[in-house]
Motif scaffolding. Structure first.
Motif, PDB file in Angstrom:
ATOM      1  N   SER A 159     -28.831 -91.733  56.588  1.00  0.00           N
ATOM      2  CA  SER A 159     -29.260 -92.124  55.240  1.00  0.00           C
ATOM      3  C   SER A 159     -29.671 -93.593  55.203  1.00  0.00           C
ATOM      4  O   SER A 159     -30.699 -93.950  54.625  1.00  0.00           O
ATOM      5  CB  SER A 159     -28.128 -91.877  54.237  1.00  0.00           C
ATOM      6  N   THR A 181     -25.680 -87.808  57.199  1.00  0.00           N
ATOM      7  CA  THR A 181     -24.701 -88.804  57.628  1.00  0.00           C
ATOM      8  C   THR A 181     -25.051 -90.169  57.040  1.00  0.00           C
ATOM      9  O   THR A 181     -26.188 -90.397  56.605  1.00  0.00           O
ATOM     10  CB  THR A 181     -24.663 -88.914  59.160  1.00  0.00           C
ATOM     11  N   THR A 192     -27.402 -81.730  52.501  1.00  0.00           N
ATOM     12  CA  THR A 192     -26.084 -82.217  52.093  1.00  0.00           C
ATOM     13  C   THR A 192     -25.087 -81.069  52.041  1.00  0.00           C
ATOM     14  O   THR A 192     -23.934 -81.198  52.498  1.00  0.00           O
ATOM     15  CB  THR A 192     -26.162 -82.897  50.709  1.00  0.00           C
ATOM     16  N   GLY A 193     -25.520 -79.932  51.513  1.00  0.00           N
ATOM     17  CA  GLY A 193     -24.655 -78.760  51.473  1.00  0.00           C
ATOM     18  C   GLY A 193     -24.286 -78.267  52.866  1.00  0.00           C
ATOM     19  O   GLY A 193     -23.199 -77.708  53.064  1.00  0.00           O
ATOM     20  N   MET A 194     -25.163 -78.495  53.825  1.00  0.00           N
ATOM     21  CA  MET A 194     -24.887 -78.102  55.217  1.00  0.00           C
ATOM     22  C   MET A 194     -24.087 -79.179  55.964  1.00  0.00           C
ATOM     23  O   MET A 194     -23.806 -79.024  57.145  1.00  0.00           O
ATOM     24  CB  MET A 194     -26.214 -77.866  55.943  1.00  0.00           C
ATOM     25  N   GLU A 195     -23.773 -80.268  55.268  1.00  0.00           N
ATOM     26  CA  GLU A 195     -23.017 -81.392  55.844  1.00  0.00           C
ATOM     27  C   GLU A 195     -23.758 -82.024  57.021  1.00  0.00           C
ATOM     28  O   GLU A 195     -23.160 -82.445  58.004  1.00  0.00           O
ATOM     29  CB  GLU A 195     -21.616 -80.948  56.270  1.00  0.00           C
ATOM     30  N   ARG A 196     -25.090 -82.112  56.881  1.00  0.00           N
ATOM     31  CA  ARG A 196     -25.918 -82.718  57.929  1.00  0.00           C
ATOM     32  C   ARG A 196     -26.315 -84.162  57.594  1.00  0.00           C
ATOM     33  O   ARG A 196     -26.821 -84.869  58.458  1.00  0.00           O
ATOM     34  CB  ARG A 196     -27.197 -81.894  58.122  1.00  0.00           C
TER      35      ARG A 196
END
Length: 252
Positions: A203, A199, A193-197
């Motif tokens: 999910s 979606t 989530t921190g890497m914005e991976r």
């Protein structure tokens, strides 16, 4: 005018069917052997979902499986070992995820398949570590699991092979592995989530995959008979080997 193929969660009907099947079979194997979900799911699903999509789907669906056993596991787990494993994991998982961002998807597929096959060889040969186990070593095992989990989605082999060689009660071993992998899932989701991976589509697919995975876990547990443990373990080994070999990009 060509007719476009419908997609579900970014997948074609064929791709979705394959991924759902992988989730189910991974659940069956885990139900009668106690491990193997990732070893079955990732080699089959990664060509369709990509490395990060497969990791997200696996992590979300895998959170639900151990829920009924968490309370019992917490009562017997070696909490000191569990904390050291998770601390090691926290420090080395980002390195594994960074490696994953630097390699092509085919490299991820090779890593998953070859790690799975290597674990099977070790299990079949009965290789065990019999030396002294200190606190630093336990944290190091957690670090290795975190790195492998980040780079290839497979934190289990390092911890499973290590704990299978320890002179501890079976319920303590199973509880420690179960709770570590449960904690690993949340750590991995946090870092991704921190890497914005993470979606919405990946999910949502993870929640959908939880259904066949839970059904597979139930079926595998229902089929298991302790007196035929060797037969079931052999079936698990063959299934994992088949998944690992089928996931090698050289067949594509």
């Amino acid at each position: 005018m060509p007719i476009s193929t419908p997609e579900f969660f970014g997948q074609s009907p064929t791709g979705l069917a394959v991924v759902l099947f992988a989730a189910f079979v991974g659940g069956v194997v885990r139900g009668f052997s106690g491990f193997g979900t990732a070893l079955v799911f990732l080699p089959i699903a990664a060509p369709y979902l990509g490395p990060f999509g497969a990791l997200i789907g696996l992590t979300i669906m895998d959170i639900f499986g151990p829920l009924p056993n968490l309370r019992r596991a917490w009562l017997v787990v070696d909490r000191g070992d569990l904390l050291r494993l998770l601390l090691g994991c926290v420090f080395f998982m980002p390195l594994g995820l960074w490696v994953l961002t630097q390699v092509a998807p085919e490299v991820f597929q090779y890593a998953v398949s070859l790690l799975g096959l290597s674990m099977l060889v070790v299990l079949i040969l009965g290789v065990r570590y019999h030396g002294h186990v200190g606190r630093v070593m336990v944290a190091g095992i957690g670090g290795a699991a975190g790195f492998l989990g980040g780079a290839a989605g497979l934190p289990g082999p390092a911890v499973i092979l290590f704990y299978m060689s320890r002179p501890l009660p079976v319920d303590v071993i199973r509880a420690t592995i179960l709770l570590f992998l449960f904690g690993f899932d949340f750590l991995l989701l946090g870092f991704l989530t921190g890497m914005e991976r993470v979606t919405l589509a990946a999910s949502a697919l993870g929640f959908v995959l939880a259904v066949p995975n839970l059904l597979g876990n139930w079926l595998g547990g229902w089929l298991f008979r302790p007196q035929h443990e060797k037969l079931y373990r052999g079936a698990a080994y063959l299934t994992i080997a088949g998944a690992a070999l089928s996931g090698l990009p050289l067949w594509g």
